[in-house]
Design a protein around this motif. Structure first.
Motif, short mmCIF file in Angstrom:
data_model
loop_
_atom_site.label_atom_id
_atom_site.label_comp_id
_atom_site.label_asym_id
_atom_site.label_seq_id
_atom_site.Cartn_x
_atom_site.Cartn_y
_atom_site.Cartn_z
N LYS A 76 -6.42 -31.12 -54.99
CA LYS A 76 -5.89 -30.74 -56.30
C LYS A 76 -6.96 -30.02 -57.12
N ALA A 77 -8.16 -30.56 -57.11
CA ALA A 77 -9.26 -29.95 -57.85
C ALA A 77 -9.59 -28.55 -57.32
N GLN A 78 -9.55 -28.41 -56.00
CA GLN A 78 -9.83 -27.11 -55.39
C GLN A 78 -8.76 -26.09 -55.76
N LEU A 79 -7.52 -26.51 -55.77
CA LEU A 79 -6.43 -25.61 -56.16
C LEU A 79 -6.56 -25.19 -57.62
N GLN A 80 -6.91 -26.14 -58.46
CA GLN A 80 -7.08 -25.84 -59.88
C GLN A 80 -8.23 -24.86 -60.10
N SER A 81 -9.32 -25.08 -59.38
CA SER A 81 -10.49 -24.20 -59.50
C SER A 81 -10.17 -22.79 -59.01
N ALA A 82 -9.48 -22.71 -57.87
CA ALA A 82 -9.11 -21.40 -57.32
C ALA A 82 -8.17 -20.66 -58.26
N ALA A 83 -7.23 -21.38 -58.86
CA ALA A 83 -6.28 -20.77 -59.78
C ALA A 83 -6.99 -20.24 -61.02
N ARG A 84 -7.95 -20.99 -61.53
CA ARG A 84 -8.72 -20.53 -62.70
C ARG A 84 -9.49 -19.26 -62.37
N THR A 85 -10.08 -19.23 -61.17
CA THR A 85 -10.81 -18.04 -60.74
C THR A 85 -9.87 -16.84 -60.67
N LEU A 86 -8.70 -17.05 -60.09
CA LEU A 86 -7.74 -15.97 -59.97
C LEU A 86 -7.32 -15.46 -61.34
N ASN A 87 -7.06 -16.36 -62.26
CA ASN A 87 -6.67 -15.95 -63.61
C ASN A 87 -7.73 -15.07 -64.27
N SER A 88 -8.97 -15.53 -64.22
CA SER A 88 -10.05 -14.80 -64.89
C SER A 88 -10.34 -13.46 -64.22
N GLN A 89 -10.37 -13.46 -62.89
CA GLN A 89 -10.73 -12.24 -62.18
C GLN A 89 -9.61 -11.20 -62.14
N VAL A 90 -8.38 -11.64 -62.17
CA VAL A 90 -7.26 -10.70 -62.27
C VAL A 90 -7.31 -10.00 -63.63
N THR A 91 -7.68 -10.75 -64.67
CA THR A 91 -7.84 -10.16 -65.99
C THR A 91 -8.95 -9.12 -65.99
N VAL A 92 -10.04 -9.45 -65.33
CA VAL A 92 -11.16 -8.50 -65.22
C VAL A 92 -10.71 -7.23 -64.51
N GLN A 93 -10.00 -7.39 -63.40
CA GLN A 93 -9.55 -6.23 -62.64
C GLN A 93 -8.61 -5.34 -63.46
N SER A 94 -7.69 -5.97 -64.15
CA SER A 94 -6.74 -5.20 -64.95
C SER A 94 -7.46 -4.38 -66.01
N LYS A 95 -8.45 -4.99 -66.65
CA LYS A 95 -9.23 -4.31 -67.68
C LYS A 95 -10.02 -3.15 -67.09
N GLN A 96 -10.67 -3.37 -65.96
CA GLN A 96 -11.49 -2.33 -65.35
C GLN A 96 -10.65 -1.18 -64.79
N LEU A 97 -9.47 -1.50 -64.29
CA LEU A 97 -8.56 -0.45 -63.82
C LEU A 97 -8.17 0.48 -64.98
N THR A 98 -7.95 -0.13 -66.14
CA THR A 98 -7.61 0.66 -67.33
C THR A 98 -8.75 1.60 -67.70
N VAL A 99 -9.97 1.09 -67.61
CA VAL A 99 -11.15 1.91 -67.93
C VAL A 99 -11.29 3.05 -66.93
N ILE A 100 -11.19 2.74 -65.65
CA ILE A 100 -11.33 3.75 -64.60
C ILE A 100 -10.27 4.83 -64.73
N ASP A 101 -9.03 4.40 -64.90
CA ASP A 101 -7.92 5.35 -65.02
C ASP A 101 -8.08 6.22 -66.26
N GLY A 102 -8.45 5.59 -67.37
CA GLY A 102 -8.61 6.33 -68.62
C GLY A 102 -9.74 7.34 -68.56
N ASP A 103 -10.86 6.93 -67.99
CA ASP A 103 -12.02 7.84 -67.90
C ASP A 103 -11.76 8.98 -66.91
#
Length: 210
Positions: free
Chosen positions: A25-52
Motif C-alpha cells: 500500500k505504501a509503495q502504491l501511494q508513493s508511486a502515485a505521488r511521484t506520478l502526480n508530481s512528474q506528470v505536472t512537471v511534464q505538462s508544464k515543460q511541454l507548454t514551454v517547449i511548444d511555446g518557444d
C-alpha cells in the motif's frame, strides 16, 4: 509449551502478511505521488517547449532585422529562446525517468497476489502510462528532428546572411517541423491528462486498501 510455540508462530505469520500488505500500500501511494508530481512537471515543460518553438520565427525575424550577421544560435534573443527550450526539454526527460520508475513499481505490484489490490484502477493507470510513454517517445523523435532542422537553418543563414529569399524558404521548412512537434505535444498533453485522472482514481482506491 508446544501449543504456545505454534500460537507464537501464527502471530509471526500474520504480522508478516500484514507487513507485506502495508508495504504494498505504501509503495502504491508513493508511486502515485511521484506520478502526480512528474506528470505536472511534464505538462508544464511541454507548454514551454511548444511555446518557444512557435515563437522562434518571430524572434528570429526581429533579431535578423536588427543585425543580419550575428551568430543567432549562440547570442541574442534567439539563443536565449533555444536555451530556455533546451532546459525545459531536460526537465521533461528527467520527469519521464521518474515516471518510468514509478510505473515499474506499479507493474510489480500488479503482478503480486493480493486480494486487496485495486486491480481495475491499477490496470487503467498502467494502460494510460504505456500509451503516454509511446507518445512521449514519438515527441522525443520529433523534437530531435526539429533541432537538427534548426541547425541546418542556422547554417543556411550563416552562408548567405543577406539572402532573405533563401532564408525565408529555410525558415518555412523549419516551421514544418515545428508544426509537427506542436501536434505531437497536444497528443502527449491529452495522454498526460488521462494518466492524471487514472492516478487520482488509483489513489482513492489505494486509500481503501486494508
Amino acid at each position: 509449551m508446544k501449543k504456545i510455540g505454534i500460537f507464537l508462530l501464527g502471530l509471526v505469520f500474520l504480522a508478516g502478511c500484514s507487513g507485506v500488505g502495508f508495504n504494498q500500500k505504501a509503495q502504491l501511494q508513493s508511486a502515485a505521488r511521484t506520478l502526480n508530481s512528474q506528470v505536472t512537471v511534464q505538462s508544464k515543460q511541454l507548454t514551454v517547449i511548444d511555446g518557444d518553438a512557435a515563437a522562434f520565427p518571430s524572434t528570429f525575424q526581429k533579431a535578423y532585422a536588427q543585425d543580419h550577421s550575428q551568430d543567432f544560435a549562440h547570442e541574442g534573443a534567439v539563443s536565449d529562446l533555444i536555451a530556455r527550450r533546451s532546459k525545459a526539454y531536460k526537465k521533461l526527460e528527467s520527469a519521464q525517468t521518474d515516471i518510468e520508475t514509478a510505473t515499474t513499481t506499479l507493474t510489480k505490484a500488479n503482478s503480486q497476489q493480493n486480494a486487496n489490490l485495486p486491480t481495475t484502477a491499477l490496470s487503467d493507470t498502467l494502460s494510460s502510462l504505456k500509451l503516454a510513454k509511446l507518445d512521449h517517445r514519438t515527441f522525443d523523435t520529433y523534437y530531435k528532428e526539429m533541432t537538427a532542422a534548426e541547425t541546418t537553418f542556422f547554417e543556411t543563414v550563416a552562408k548567405a546572411p543577406d539572402d532573405t529569399a533563401t532564408i525565408n524558404e529555410a525558415l518555412g521548412r523549419l516551421n514544418e517541423y515545428t508544426s509537427s512537434l506542436s501536434q505531437q505535444a497536444e497528443i502527449v498533453q491529452a495522454n498526460l491528462q488521462t494518466v492524471s485522472q487514472n492516478v487520482a482514481a488509483l489513489q482513492t482506491a489505494v486509500r481503501k486498501m486494508k
